[in-house]
Design an enzyme around this catalytic site. Structure first.
Site, PDB file in Angstrom:
ATOM      1  N   HIS B 125       0.865  -1.170   0.000  1.00 39.25           N
ATOM      2  CA  HIS B 125       0.000   0.000   0.000  1.00 39.25           C
ATOM      3  C   HIS B 125       0.911   1.232   0.000  1.00 39.25           C
ATOM      4  CE1 HIS B 125      -2.844   2.940   1.746  1.00 39.25           C
ATOM      5  NE2 HIS B 125      -3.814   2.102   1.450  1.00 39.25           N
ATOM      6  N   ASP B 201       2.900  -4.667   7.858  1.00 36.56           N
ATOM      7  CA  ASP B 201       1.655  -3.929   7.673  1.00 36.56           C
ATOM      8  C   ASP B 201       0.509  -4.907   7.907  1.00 36.56           C
ATOM      9  OD1 ASP B 201      -0.592  -2.627   6.845  1.00 36.56           O
ATOM     10  OD2 ASP B 201       0.163  -2.084   4.855  1.00 36.56           O
ATOM     11  N   GLN B 204      -4.575  -5.324   6.772  1.00 33.15           N
ATOM     12  CA  GLN B 204      -5.497  -6.358   6.307  1.00 33.15           C
ATOM     13  C   GLN B 204      -5.411  -7.608   7.178  1.00 33.15           C
ATOM     14  OE1 GLN B 204      -7.737  -5.789   4.001  1.00 33.15           O
ATOM     15  NE2 GLN B 204      -6.899  -3.794   3.449  1.00 33.15           N
ATOM     16  N   LYS B 227     -10.641  -1.265  10.098  1.00 32.86           N
ATOM     17  CA  LYS B 227     -10.727  -2.454   9.241  1.00 32.86           C
ATOM     18  C   LYS B 227     -10.972  -3.707  10.074  1.00 32.86           C
ATOM     19  CE  LYS B 227      -7.436  -0.629   5.810  1.00 32.86           C
ATOM     20  NZ  LYS B 227      -8.253  -0.044   4.749  1.00 32.86           N
ATOM     21  N   CYS B 369      -4.713   2.336  -3.721  1.00 36.64           N
ATOM     22  CA  CYS B 369      -3.489   2.893  -3.129  1.00 36.64           C
ATOM     23  C   CYS B 369      -2.306   1.944  -3.300  1.00 36.64           C
ATOM     24  CB  CYS B 369      -3.683   3.246  -1.648  1.00 36.64           C
ATOM     25  SG  CYS B 369      -4.951   4.476  -1.387  1.00 36.64           S
TER      26      CYS B 369
END
Lengths: 157, 411
Positions: B125, B201, B204, B227, B369
């Protein structure tokens, strides 16, 4: 689920789908002498390059290449058909009418839908794009090529 | 004790009762932002009704309740990811993007200098790319990319070579475009073997599978509340205590100081050093409720549920459209999550999404993104459908039917 909804039918008029599938005035012109202007929508990646061949105050020829959604590409195609061969004054008048279509109706929608003040008959095929106004996020798709055209004409002054 | 009942989860999410254009909403945009259960909404609402006060400041009763609620959320998050040092390792930010900026602008600016390499991947991202480019402008570091294979996986074939000079490997746990799940534990081992640290990251991955920073042997973890069934406006930055203690402050102002004089300031210790100004208190309360809710469901149950839904969707998309709708991501469920990017032949993603919208189907058209990844596969955009704990096979039914209309309309 078979009913696509009248809003969607308004957006994707047959004329629009036709211009999307068979875009008019596709291609490039040698530049110079032709004016070359790029339009780009960083949000969705739509892009368009407009070539303008202007002689003696007349838009003799217009060609375009680009990629993007049906609204941006069909609006570009409809625009090219509407302005090709016209005097620059006529081109500017058409741009003004189209911009009015994209803004007046937006404000009438906000005020409980009074009658639109745009002469749809004068717009001809361009009137097919009026459904876009119901989908505010798509207005920038419809105006992409027009903004490039305006930029090209502004460069003349 | 966990209990996962898909029907009950749906009933907990008020927004799933929405009707859009005469169709019940089909929410398939969880990778962008999840919907919230009543538990989260009510917790935030109760906080504002009864306990709202600023934290870490006043001595009155509601102020200490607010402080306890805020700090309690930190503990819940620490438990959720198994932070070895507990709540003292959890920094609240605005979102995952701000967490990455904290990593780059605090830890990165202090520990990296000209010639040092930050290794990211092509499937990141922008939040895990741009802060490193910004740091490069100031320090002359090199930002290097792990490529993606043609079948949408991280290409680790030349990893040892790519690791030369790397001080930090910063990589997504799960691609927000492809749905590919990266082998984080193995990558951590590689990074450590080369004397580098690893940042993940988890925007998700944390929301859709169990995350244990000790078992994965991570050094940094970044994720966001909205999220994972929580509210917007709160993100998490986790690192081990000894790293956090050595990191310089990020944003300056109130709350992050131990002392301010006319000639300078002394920063506070612990996570508050990185939390300048009044923090997102109600959001922390909401995030705590989201963590409790997910713990109640059990993350292994969540991952199983979403895995089954996505696998079913992949099979049915192929059966229904015979390649006319192409999946931009792994075609089977091996090391893959419930994020499904689609390329509908001859139909622009915005047009697909517009048709889907008329059926109440919420998907995301665009570059997500992740423009370097889009360029890698020669795409301007995709249509992305993504699943959550509250998704069901009916969502896939409606998606496929609506996609059929889009194909027919533009065919």
């Amino acid at each position: 689920m078979s009913d696509l909804g009248s809003n969607l039918d308004d957006l994707y008029r047959e004329i629009i789908l036709d211009h999307y599938r068979s875009p008019r005035n596709r291609g490039e012109l040698e530049s110079p002498p032709a004016i070359r202007v790029e339009g780009f929508n960083p949000l969705c990646g739509d892009e368009i390059v407009v070539y303008l061949d202007i002689e003696d105050g007349i838009l003799k020829n217009i060609k375009m290449v680009g990629s993007g959604c049906s609204i941006s590409q069909s609006s570009a195609s409809l625009m090219s058909s509407a302005v090709k061969g016209k005097t620059l004054d006529q081109v500017r008048a058409t741009i003004a009418m189209f911009k009015q279509l994209m803004t007046v109706q937006e404000s009438t929608l906000a005020h409980d839908g009074e009658a639109p003040k745009v002469d749809l008959r004068a717009l001809g095929e361009l009137a097919a794009l009026q459904g876009v106004i119901k989908f505010p996020v798509r207005i920038k798709c419809a105006t992409l090529a027009w903004n490039a055209l305006v930029e090209g004409l502004d460069g003349l002054d | 004790m966990t209990s996962f009942n898909a029907k009950r989860v749906r009933a907990d999410i008020p927004q799933l009762n929405r009707v859009v254009f005469d169709h019940p909403i089909t929410y398939l945009d969880t990778a962008s932002t999840s919907l919230q259960p009543n538990a989260v909404i009510d917790a935030m609402s109760r906080y504002y009704q009864l306990r709202h006060a600023n934290v870490h400041r006043a001595v009155y009763q509601t102020a200490s309740e607010a402080t306890a609620a805020y700090e309690g959320s930190r503990e819940a998050v620490a438990r959720f990811i198994n932070a070895p040092g507990g709540a003292g390792e959890v920094v609240f930010t605005k979102n995952a993007t701000e967490s990455f900026n904290l990593l780059a602008k605090s830890w990165g600016a202090k520990n990296l200098s000209a010639g040092d390499v930050v290794l990211v991947s092509e499937m990141e991202h922008h939040a895990n790319i741009v802060p490193w480019f910004q740091l490069r402008e100031h320090t002359g570091i090199e930002v290097r990319f792990i490529p993606t294979t043609d079948d949408y996986r991280l290409d680790t074939s030349r990893l040892d070579e790519l690791m030369q000079g790397v001080k930090l490997l910063s990589i997504t746990g799960m691609s927000n475009v492809l749905g590919s799940i990266n082998p984080v534990r193995e990558l951590a081992a590689v990074a450590h073997r080369h004397g580098a640290l690893i940042a993940v990251d988890g925007a998700q991955s944390v929301a859709h599978a169990p995350t244990d920073v000790v078992a994965l042997d991570l050094d940094f973890l970044v994720f966001t509340g909205h999220k994972m069934l929580g509210p917007t406006g709160i993100g998490v930055f986790w690192t081990r205590e000894e790293i956090l203690d050595a990191m310089p402050p990020f944003l300056g102002g109130g709350g992050m100081i131990a002392d301010v004089r006319l000639d300078g300031y002394t920063p506070a210790d612990g996570p508050t050093r990185f939390e300048a100004g009044t923090p997102p208190i109600a959001e922390a309360v909401g995030l705590n409720a989201a963590v409790l809710y997910l713990e109640g469901l059990g993350m292994t149950n969540v991952v199983r549920h979403e895995h089954a839904l996505a696998g079913d969707a992949l099979t049915r998309l192929e059966l229904e459209f015979h390649g006319r709708v192409r999946v931009i991501g792994p075609g089977d469920m091996t090391e893959r999550g419930g994020v499904i990017s689609l390329d509908v032949e001859g139909v622009h993603p915005h047009d697909v999404a517009q048709v889907l919208d008329q059926f109440g189907v919420c998907v995301r058209p665009g570059h997500h993104c992740a423009k370097p990844l889009m360029r890698r596969f020669g795409l301007a955009a995709t249509v992305r459908a993504s699943y959550g704990p509250y998704s069901n096979t009916k969502d896939t039914d409606v998606l496929i039917e609506a996609l059929g209309h889009a194909v027919k309309m533009f065919g």
